[in-house]
Design an enzyme around this catalytic site. Structure first.
Site: not given
Ligand code: AK3
Length: 360
Positions: A132, A226
């Site tokens: 990510k 969430d």
């Molecule tokens: C298969 N997809 C925190 C903030 C702002 C694994 C974002 C697959 C995927 C997959 C996050 C995340 C996530 C796990 C899933 C990612 F700063 N943890 S996203 C789509 N398909 N396999 N992962 N997707 C903040 F506000 F804290 C913006 C995050 N954190 O996005 N964490």
């Protein structure tokens, strides 16, 4: 008062000497069905457009059988004299410092407000992960760096089959990268959209898995806050994985960062800005259970104001096809008073769950 980009996550970095936080990529199946990444697809072209040439944008080579993959704590990258091998100090254990160079990047798996997530493969072990990418400028603009730090601190300590693993993170000048467990069957909300709604057996199975993951989180005083279909992923055998702990905190909390996005999954006490605890996740479990069975969340309305009103009144109505025992469970999850909500232990013992879950 913007932090200097490279100082971002400093506090997390300093806690990285904690042995529990060392980056570890455990053996996991490399799936041949991920052949999509072997061809130069438009997906990889899209990736290349977003990144400086030469930095990455390579495509993954075919993987037909899983290589023997030793647990990777990798203090030093194998066979590389060129690696900027820092001398280790007492505060900095000999742990792997990841960089983008360690990964081959494949197709995008999803898009988000702060950046996209890509299929990726660690070069030395061929271990497939999801990477990510979050843009520091956007995190700073939204003032959510502390949330990301907390997410990393919290999620890297959680070990449960229904919680997506966070293996580690790294950052460069402009981005933060999360190294995540790859969930091969993707996002659950897509499955829900495709099927409109799930049957009672499928729903009960998801609710059982979610409940067991939440029991684990709550035992560590972690509340997710969430829980919604967009944050649920599916493993190779269709097992549910809770992801994105960006909103999680330790209970109790009165924390009220700007509530953005949909109100649909938030309990009365959170939208009213009150002190709340792990019971917020029990409410969300009720909203999800309803949405899985009906195809839309229970308090959906034209405007936020109307959704707000329906949530605070607990204006709950069921289509007739929802069984009485499912209605019974959902009504016990969606109680206005957090203390009146059914406990997670009792969810697992509820007759609707017991009657519908095939294996538990
Ligand atoms: C298969 N997809 C925190 C903030 C702002 C694994 C974002 C697959 C995927 C997959 C996050 C995340 C996530 C796990 C899933 C990612 F700063 N943890 S996203 C789509 N398909 N396999 N992962 N997707 C903040 F506000 F804290 C913006 C995050 N954190 O996005 N964490």
């Amino acid at each position: 008062m913007a932090a200097e980009p490279d100082c971002l996550l400093k506090s997390v970095n300093s806690s990285a000497s904690d042995p529990h936080q060392s980056v570890k990529i455990q053996p996991g199946p490399v799936k041949t069905h991920e052949k999509a990444v072997t061809s130069k697809s438009t997906d990889s072209a899209r990736y290349q457009r977003e990144h400086p040439p030469g930095e990455s944008g390579r495509v993954l080579k075919p993987v037909n059988s899983r290589p023997s993959c030793p647990e990777l704590t990798a203090p030093v990258k194998p066979g590389s004299g060129k690696v900027q091998q820092k001398t280790t100090t007492s505060s900095e254990s000999a742990r792997k410092k990841w960089t983008l160079e360690d990964f081959d990047i494949g197709r995008p798996l999803g898009k988000g407000k702060f950046g996209n997530v890509y299929l990726a493969r660690e070069k030395s072990t061929k271990y497939v992960v999801a990477l990510k990418v979050l843009f520091k400028s956007q995190l700073q603009k939204a003032g959510v760096e502390h949330q990301l730090r907390r997410e990393i601190e919290i999620q890297s300590h959680l070990r449960h089959p229904n919680i997506l693993r966070l293996f580690g993170y790294f950052h460069d000048k402009s981005r933060v990268y999360l190294i995540l467990e790859f969930a091969p069957k993707g996002e659950l909300y897509k499955e829900l959209t495709k099927n409109t709604r799930f049957d009672e057996k499928q729903t009960a199975s998801y609710i059982h898995q979610l409940t067991s993951a939440l029991l684990y989180c709550h035992s560590k005083k972690v509340i997710h806050r969430d829980i919604k279909p967009e944050n649920l992923l599916l493993g190779n055998n269709g097992e549910l994985k809770i992801a994105d702990f960006g909103w999680s905190v330790h209970a109790p909390s009165s924390r009220r960062a700007t509530l953005c996005g949909t109100l649909d999954y938030l309990p009365p006490e959170m939208i009213e800005g009150k002190l709340h605890d792990e019971k917020v996740d029990i409410w969300s479990l009720g909203v999800l259970c309803y949405e899985f069975l009906v195809g839309k969340p229970p308090f959906e309305a034209e405007t936020n104001t109307d959704t707000y009103r329906r949530i605070t009144k607990v204006d709950l109505q069921f289509p007739t096809y929802v069984s009485n025992s499912a209605q019974n469970l959902i009504s016990q999850l969606l109680r206005h008073d957090p203390k009146q909500r059914i406990s997670l232990d009792r969810v697992l013992k509820h007759h609707w769950v017991k009657d519908n879950v095939i294996i538990s």
